[in-house]
Scaffold this active site. Structure first.
Site, mmCIF file in Angstrom:
data_model
loop_
_atom_site.group_PDB
_atom_site.id
_atom_site.type_symbol
_atom_site.label_atom_id
_atom_site.label_comp_id
_atom_site.label_asym_id
_atom_site.label_seq_id
_atom_site.Cartn_x
_atom_site.Cartn_y
_atom_site.Cartn_z
ATOM 1 N N PRO A 49 4.093 -23.579 -2.602
ATOM 2 C CG PRO A 49 5.268 -24.713 -4.258
ATOM 3 C CD PRO A 49 3.921 -24.152 -3.946
ATOM 4 C CG ASP A 199 -30.190 20.778 12.543
ATOM 5 O OD1 ASP A 199 -31.277 20.883 13.128
ATOM 6 O OD2 ASP A 199 -29.122 20.502 13.125
ATOM 7 C CE LYS A 221 -31.083 23.354 17.509
ATOM 8 N NZ LYS A 221 -30.076 22.771 18.410
ATOM 9 N N GLY A 252 -26.269 19.021 9.762
ATOM 10 C CA GLY A 252 -25.172 19.426 8.909
ATOM 11 C C GLY A 252 -23.849 18.998 9.510
ATOM 12 C CG ASP A 254 -19.373 14.290 13.172
ATOM 13 O OD1 ASP A 254 -19.098 13.226 12.595
ATOM 14 O OD2 ASP A 254 -19.553 14.362 14.402
#
Length: 412
Positions: A49, A199, A221, A252, A254
């Site tokens: 209900p 990296d 790098k 590292g 994004d």
């Protein structure tokens, strides 16, 4: 109906796609259970209900059919599975009896002993469904489920794939440095990798957790020092992927925020190699946050701009409209800018930014070596030199620097 004895339940996975499932009751129990039934593709009828706002929204969206009434005999006709969870004990008992008569598997939220089926504590990750039953101890079931699912997600519980495992490359954003800030998917892919190309700014502590057979390639790098050329990195990715290996390119932050991830993805795609991109927490936001600086704040900054400082403002290679940037009122986040901060600050001041604009420089953000140095646009070059700030560091320019200022080295 006779009560079930203490024999353990027989676990089974129900395939409910397109099959009728009846839910008696539209309260909190139904609200919790309906999403999983929807994910299973069930044809769901809710008989109640009233319903919670969430259940009502599912009905309004056409995800379930809602019969706005109390249970009636015959509601379980043609059903494959029933969830009885109304607040009316008599209706629950009647529905359960009908399920028994019609041989419909029935879960009862109010009386597990009277049910013909129990709902396990369930979790899902990457195509794996974990279902745990511990009889009449649902909290223990949930705790065991959570432990297993979390282990699969973060890679601490390794379950190698033996079917449907394809070679390819995953471009994984490792986050700003703290190993706990990599995504659960990224950590799981690391645990399943045959080769990891890492990296310098990736979360290096995670490499110690890799099994001995995993080959780790240093693609560091180091700024203005020795480097593994991008072409060599691309070649290594292609070589190992074509050898049938599961390869993780650990970066590292994004992969697509000044990480040259798209260059690698394009090189791999040109060779017909499957690429998975796993976004990472960008240092542009996370490092200021770890230092107590919000990049936006109500009434202070309505926008923030992330800029690479790897080339000076007067360099012909620069793609930044520094004059326009100086006129903006919001936050500026500078990455790779420590060695050119003087020229950048001068350019911003010349473009209209007040010389007294607060600046914070956060070195080794989110790691144990993190430190924050405060200055202004007019003093930041001197302060960075005197404090010996070195990369990696994130520079934040704007009034947000003074919002919730944290304790630490500060000079202006």
């Amino acid at each position: 109906m006779d009560r079930m004895d203490d024999a353990p339940a027989y676990p089974v996975g129900l395939r409910l796609r397109g099959r009728r499932v009846v839910v008696i009751g539209g309260g909190q129990v139904a609200q919790r259970r309906l999403p999983a039934l929807l994910t299973a593709g069930a044809d769901i009828v809710v008989v109640s209900p009233q319903a919670t706002a969430s259940v009502e929204a599912m009905a309004a969206a056409g995800e379930v059919r809602w019969e706005r009434r109390a249970y009636r005999p015959g509601d379980l006709a043609e059903a494959w599975y029933a969830l009885v969870a109304s607040t009316d004990p008599a209706a629950n008992a009647a529905a359960s009896a009908e399920a028994e008569e019609r041989r419909v598997w029935c879960v009862r939220s109010d009386d597990a002993d009277a049910a013909t089926a129990w709902t396990p504590a369930t979790g899902r990750t990457e195509g794996v469904t974990v279902a745990v039953l511990t009889g009449r101890d649902p909290r223990r079931s949930a705790a065991v489920r959570d432990a297993v699912v979390e282990g699969l997600r973060d890679g601490s519980l390794v379950a190698p794939r033996h079917r449907e495992r394809t070679a390819g490359v995953a471009l994984v954003g490792g986050g700003p440095g703290d190993p706990d800030l990599i995504t659960v998917r990224g950590r799981r892919l690391l645990a399943e990798a045959d080769v990891v190309i890492a990296d310098r700014l990736g979360p290096r502590d995670l490499l110690d957790e890799l099994p001995p057979h995993v080959e780790v390639i240093d693609a560091a790098k180091i700024p203005y020092g020795r480097a593994m050329a991008q072409e060599a990195i691309n070649a290594a990715l292609i070589e190992h992927a074509k050898a049938g290996k599961a390869v993780v390119r650990l970066k590292g932050g994004d992969p697509y925020v000044f990480g040259r991830g798209m260059e690698e993805a394009e090189a791999l795609a040109a060779e017909g190699i499957a690429v998975t991109v796993v976004p990472g927490i960008s240092s542009a936001i996370s490092v200021p946050g770890a230092a107590g600086i919000p990049v936006t704040h109500r009434g202070v900054a309505h926008e923030f701009t992330v800029v690479s400082g790897h080339v000076a403002p007067d360099d012909a290679r620069s793609l930044v409209d520094w004059a326009a940037l100086a006129r903006m009122r919001g936050t500026i986040v500078l990455l790779m800018a420590v060695e050119r901060i003087g020229a950048i600050a001068d350019t911003l001041i010349a473009g209209g930014r007040p010389a007294g604009t607060p600046v914070a420089v956060v070195q080794e953000g989110t790691t144990a070596a993190q430190r924050r140095v405060d200055a202004t646009l007019s003093s930041v070059a001197r302060v960075v030199a005197e404090e010996g700030v070195r990369p990696p560091a994130v520079v934040v320019v704007g009034d947000v620097v003074t919002v919730g200022r944290t304790a630490g080295p500060s000079r202006g």
